[in-house]
Design an enzyme around this catalytic site. Structure first.
Site, short mmCIF file in Angstrom:
data_model
loop_
_atom_site.label_atom_id
_atom_site.label_comp_id
_atom_site.label_asym_id
_atom_site.label_seq_id
_atom_site.Cartn_x
_atom_site.Cartn_y
_atom_site.Cartn_z
N ASN A 11 0.76 -1.19 -0.13
CA ASN A 11 -0.09 -0.01 0.04
C ASN A 11 1.02 1.21 0.08
OD1 ASN A 11 -2.68 0.99 2.16
ND2 ASN A 11 -2.41 1.71 0.16
N GLN A 43 -2.02 6.96 -1.22
CA GLN A 43 -2.45 7.77 -0.26
C GLN A 43 -1.24 8.74 -0.25
OE1 GLN A 43 -3.51 4.64 0.89
NE2 GLN A 43 -5.60 5.19 0.20
N CYS A 70 -6.36 5.88 8.05
CA CYS A 70 -5.72 5.24 7.00
C CYS A 70 -4.83 4.05 7.85
CB CYS A 70 -4.96 5.79 6.02
SG CYS A 70 -3.92 4.85 5.10
N GLY A 71 -5.15 3.06 8.24
CA GLY A 71 -4.47 1.89 9.02
C GLY A 71 -2.92 1.85 8.52
N ASN A 72 -2.62 1.53 7.28
CA ASN A 72 -1.43 1.15 6.89
C ASN A 72 -0.63 2.53 6.83
OD1 ASN A 72 -1.58 -1.80 6.52
ND2 ASN A 72 -2.36 -1.20 4.42
N HIS A 158 -16.79 1.46 5.87
CA HIS A 158 -16.46 0.06 5.27
C HIS A 158 -17.71 -0.75 4.98
CE1 HIS A 158 -11.84 0.21 5.16
NE2 HIS A 158 -12.18 1.04 6.28
N ASN A 189 -15.51 2.31 1.44
CA ASN A 189 -14.54 1.25 0.99
C ASN A 189 -15.22 0.01 0.96
OD1 ASN A 189 -11.84 2.84 1.36
ND2 ASN A 189 -13.08 3.47 3.23
N GLU A 207 -10.73 0.34 -2.31
CA GLU A 207 -10.49 1.73 -1.46
C GLU A 207 -11.41 2.74 -2.16
OE1 GLU A 207 -7.20 2.56 0.92
OE2 GLU A 207 -6.31 0.90 0.31
N ARG A 208 -12.13 3.57 -1.34
CA ARG A 208 -12.72 4.76 -2.03
C ARG A 208 -11.45 5.63 -2.68
NH1 ARG A 208 -15.14 8.29 3.11
NH2 ARG A 208 -13.48 8.28 4.42
N CYS A 216 -5.13 -2.64 2.89
CA CYS A 216 -5.85 -1.66 3.48
C CYS A 216 -5.86 -1.86 4.92
CB CYS A 216 -7.41 -1.62 2.60
SG CYS A 216 -8.19 -0.43 3.68
N THR A 218 -7.31 -0.29 7.64
CA THR A 218 -8.57 -0.27 8.16
C THR A 218 -9.59 -1.13 7.73
OG1 THR A 218 -9.35 1.42 6.53
CG2 THR A 218 -8.48 2.37 8.92
N GLY A 219 -9.35 -1.49 6.48
CA GLY A 219 -10.05 -2.44 5.68
C GLY A 219 -9.98 -3.95 6.44
#
Length: 273
Positions: A11, A43, A70-72, A158, A189, A207-208, A216, A218-219
């Site tokens: 990512n 991102q 954004c988790g990553n 999500h 997402n 991802e949107r 992802c 958060t996904g």
């Protein structure tokens, strides 16, 4: 302005380091996305001053839209801050709240992603409905292709479909349809999750504002929460994404979701905005 090129399981991020708060417009962000110059990103992230944490993280999608989580990206920014400060633990202010991260090994970072948001108006949805199994289906009424997804917010919305085979799931066909579905006023997402066993989920995410990505964060958190709510997995699982594995745990003790995974720095330089 100094930047780092980083990724979390593929990512991709460009991370800007600013001494002041940035207010970037969509055109500025999309102009900075230059894959031909090795500056492509999923991102764009920023490390900015914060009065409440070690830093503030700004997040923009590839299409220029500003998002709250954004988790990553959080793992990437946390690692960059740890390398710069010598700390093993970092606090990061985001528009979704303050997140806490710590080293979990060589280039591994664990992030407390906070509590999942499960009510319809927290995600948000455009109408009141239960979110563990939504009244949403794709395809003919008597023979739908996909149906009954779960909705979860991890600071961003999500929609998670459970599928028999993630490899053949219609991610690129269904993903954009659901991203812009009127049920999601802030877009969403879209996850396609296959349950392998009680401790393993294979996941692909649309991802949107970006499209399908290699990973992802958060996904992965949202898919784990959705699967636990349906009693399909235990509260801790390996999430197998296109770019590698994330380890997600939804702790019952504090209701927080914890994400652990690898990060990598692949370049740095100066960038003119």
């Amino acid at each position: 302005m100094k930047y780092l090129k980083m990724n979390g399981l593929g990512n991709e991020f460009v991370v800007l380091k600013s001494h002041e708060r940035l207010h970037l417009g969509e055109n500025q962000v999309t102009a900075l996305h230059r894959p031909q110059d090795s500056l492509g990103f999923d991102q764009l992230l920023s490390i900015e001053p914060s009065d409440y944490a070690d830093c503030f993280m700004g997040i923009w999608n590839q299409d220029g839209s500003k998002v709250a989580a954004c988790g990553n990206g959080t793992r990437a920014v946390a690692w960059a801050m740890m390398e710069e400060t010598g700390k093993d633990e970092i606090s990061i202010e985001t528009e979704a709240g303050i997140l806490y991260a710590k080293k979990a090994g060589d280039k591994f970072v664990s992030v407390d992603m906070g509590e999942p948001r499960l009510k319809w108006d927290q995600i948000p949805l455009s109408e009141d409905m239960q979110t563990i199994r939504m009244e949403l289906q794709i395809g003919p009424i008597d023979n739908p292709i996909l149906w009954g997804p779960s909705a979860v917010s991890m600071g961003n919305p999500h929609c998670v479909f459970f599928v028999e085979n993630a490899e053949t799931a219609p991610v690129k066909e269904i993903g954009p349809m659901i991203e812009y579905h009127p049920l999601f006023p802030e877009r969403t997402n879209v996850g396609f999750a296959q349950i392998i066993d009680r401790q393993t989920i294979r996941l692909r995410v649309w991802e949107r504002g970006v499209g399908e990505t290699l990973a992802c964060g958060t996904g992965a958190c949202a898919a784990l929460v959705a699967a636990v709510r349906r009693k399909l997995v235990d509260n801790k699982a390996r999430m197998k994404l296109n770019g590698g594995d994330l380890f997600i745990e939804w702790r019952q003790s504090d209701n927080h979701v914890y994400m652990t995974g690898a990060v990598e720095t692949t370049g740095s330089g100066d960038l003119k905005i």
